[in-house]
Enzyme design. Sequence first.
Site, PDB file in Angstrom:
ATOM      1  N   GLY A  38       0.763  -1.271  -0.076  1.00 30.54           N
ATOM      2  CA  GLY A  38       0.168  -0.113   0.070  1.00 30.54           C
ATOM      3  C   GLY A  38       0.926   1.215  -0.152  1.00 30.54           C
ATOM      4  O   GLY A  38       1.763   1.325   0.767  1.00 30.54           O
ATOM      5  N   LYS A  39       0.576   2.159  -0.856  1.00 31.09           N
ATOM      6  CA  LYS A  39       1.462   3.456  -0.793  1.00 31.09           C
ATOM      7  C   LYS A  39       1.708   4.028   0.358  1.00 31.09           C
ATOM      8  O   LYS A  39       2.614   4.499   0.604  1.00 31.09           O
ATOM      9  CB  LYS A  39       1.014   4.311  -2.063  1.00 31.09           C
ATOM     10  N   ASN A  42       3.820   2.125   2.842  1.00 27.08           N
ATOM     11  CA  ASN A  42       5.099   1.848   2.410  1.00 27.08           C
ATOM     12  C   ASN A  42       6.073   3.184   2.615  1.00 27.08           C
ATOM     13  O   ASN A  42       6.928   3.403   3.042  1.00 27.08           O
ATOM     14  CB  ASN A  42       5.274   1.649   0.793  1.00 27.08           C
ATOM     15  N   GLY A 213      12.308   8.098 -12.895  1.00 25.02           N
ATOM     16  CA  GLY A 213      12.753   6.670 -13.101  1.00 25.02           C
ATOM     17  C   GLY A 213      14.128   6.427 -12.867  1.00 25.02           C
ATOM     18  O   GLY A 213      14.952   6.998 -12.079  1.00 25.02           O
ATOM     19  N   ALA A 214      14.629   5.742 -13.730  1.00 22.94           N
ATOM     20  CA  ALA A 214      16.211   5.471 -14.052  1.00 22.94           C
ATOM     21  C   ALA A 214      17.134   6.617 -14.149  1.00 22.94           C
ATOM     22  O   ALA A 214      18.071   6.394 -14.064  1.00 22.94           O
ATOM     23  CB  ALA A 214      16.362   4.324 -14.989  1.00 22.94           C
ATOM     24  N   GLY A 216      16.622   9.515 -12.585  1.00 26.23           N
ATOM     25  CA  GLY A 216      16.987  10.450 -11.296  1.00 26.23           C
ATOM     26  C   GLY A 216      15.623  11.084 -11.011  1.00 26.23           C
ATOM     27  O   GLY A 216      14.480  10.908 -11.163  1.00 26.23           O
ATOM     28  N   THR A 239       8.730  -2.445  -7.299  1.00 29.38           N
ATOM     29  CA  THR A 239       7.589  -2.152  -6.311  1.00 29.38           C
ATOM     30  C   THR A 239       7.809  -1.246  -5.144  1.00 29.38           C
ATOM     31  O   THR A 239       9.069  -1.658  -4.565  1.00 29.38           O
ATOM     32  CB  THR A 239       6.887  -3.381  -5.856  1.00 29.38           C
ATOM     33  N   ASP A 243       7.501   4.958  -3.536  1.00 27.92           N
ATOM     34  CA  ASP A 243       6.974   5.288  -2.019  1.00 27.92           C
ATOM     35  C   ASP A 243       8.162   5.460  -1.081  1.00 27.92           C
ATOM     36  O   ASP A 243       8.268   6.200  -0.075  1.00 27.92           O
ATOM     37  CB  ASP A 243       6.156   4.121  -1.667  1.00 27.92           C
ATOM     38  N   SER A 282      11.228  -4.712   1.335  1.00 20.10           N
ATOM     39  CA  SER A 282      12.286  -4.026   0.500  1.00 20.10           C
ATOM     40  C   SER A 282      12.864  -2.603   1.018  1.00 20.10           C
ATOM     41  O   SER A 282      13.734  -2.061   0.527  1.00 20.10           O
ATOM     42  CB  SER A 282      12.055  -4.173  -1.082  1.00 20.10           C
TER      43      SER A 282
HETATM   44  O1  RIB Z   1       3.475   1.527  -4.814  1.00 18.11           O
HETATM   45  C1  RIB Z   1       3.598   0.381  -4.493  1.00 18.11           C
HETATM   46  C2  RIB Z   1       2.113  -0.237  -3.826  1.00 18.11           C
HETATM   47  O2  RIB Z   1       0.986   0.198  -4.592  1.00 18.11           O
HETATM   48  C3  RIB Z   1       2.090  -1.520  -3.673  1.00 18.11           C
HETATM   49  O3  RIB Z   1       2.592  -1.938  -2.327  1.00 18.11           O
HETATM   50  C4  RIB Z   1       0.393  -1.901  -3.753  1.00 18.11           C
HETATM   51  O4  RIB Z   1      -0.105  -2.023  -2.485  1.00 18.11           O
HETATM   52  C5  RIB Z   1       0.009  -0.432  -4.172  1.00 18.11           C
HETATM   53  O5  RIB Z   1      -0.660   0.390  -3.706  1.00 18.11           O
END
Ligand code: RIB
Length: 295
Positions: A38-39, A42, A213-214, A216, A239, A243, A282
């Site tokens: 979840g953003k 995270n 992204g890659a 910067g 993923t 966040d 992660s």
């Molecule tokens: O940004 C990644 C997140 O987006 C994931 O963890 C997922 O739950 C979605 O919300």
Amino acid sequence: MKILNFGSCNIDYVYSLDHIVKEGETQTSLLLETFAGGKGLNQSLAAARAGAEVYHAGYIGSEGIFLKEILKDSGADVSYMRETKKKNGHAVIQVSKNGENSIFLYPGSNEMLTREYIDCVLNDFSPNDIVILQNEVNLVDYIVKRAFEKEMTVVLNPSPYNKKIENIDLNMLSYLILNEVEAEDITGNKAPDDCLDFFKKNYPHLSVVLTLGAKGSVFLSGEKRVFQPAYKVSVVDTTAAGDTFTGYFVAGIAKNEEIGEILKTSAFAAALTVSKKGAAPSIPTLKEVSEAIKN
Ligand code: RIB
């Protein structure tokens, strides 16, 4: 400065695949794993692991109690979180062998916020505090308005972008942290420089972090522009990289750090996230990020 996050908490069902499923295609997955995500969660985890004082607010379903435990274990305050009978929000995530992902969401418990609950939580915070928001919960426009009226520092990550974002008055924000796709959705421009020019012209008081992204990221505030290159790592799973960047960035603001340092630490933290699987597991601690910078 305290950080208050009205944020989503998802159970992430992560399917490893050869490639992202195409329209009309059926593919057998190689592996299914379940992670906390979840953003909102995270970003709270990242900010807490970066050493900031974080308060997470929002709803979880009964099968999502472990999400609250993970937040607590990382040092976030979870005393404002509430439980509901509604199903917990979840994400179905495909991860290809190249580490790219594709996500769809079931919002469930994440859309249980009420004006009364929001006002009650905000009562305990002051103009010295920061509120951070993503677009995976309901009433984001209301929270922005109330936090602005309280003269709090309001940070928005307009992700995932949808029509709800158009209800938000960007003049009420202090910081907007977004990627190129979201920037194009908001400004109608493709080129990063044109997006930044749009924000500078139309929202001169807004500080913007545009992640590329890659390539910067770029920070914009008034006449100031700071470019931060991304750090190269072998990609396992992207993923939660955005966040992590956002959580570390907000933690740096809360700790009153210098912008160049904040961008560098956030970029390193995001790179470490990309090199590991899953969302929450992660996200690195500040100690891990500092060691990576030294090496
Ligand atoms: O940004 C990644 C997140 O987006 C994931 O963890 C997922 O739950 C979605 O919300």
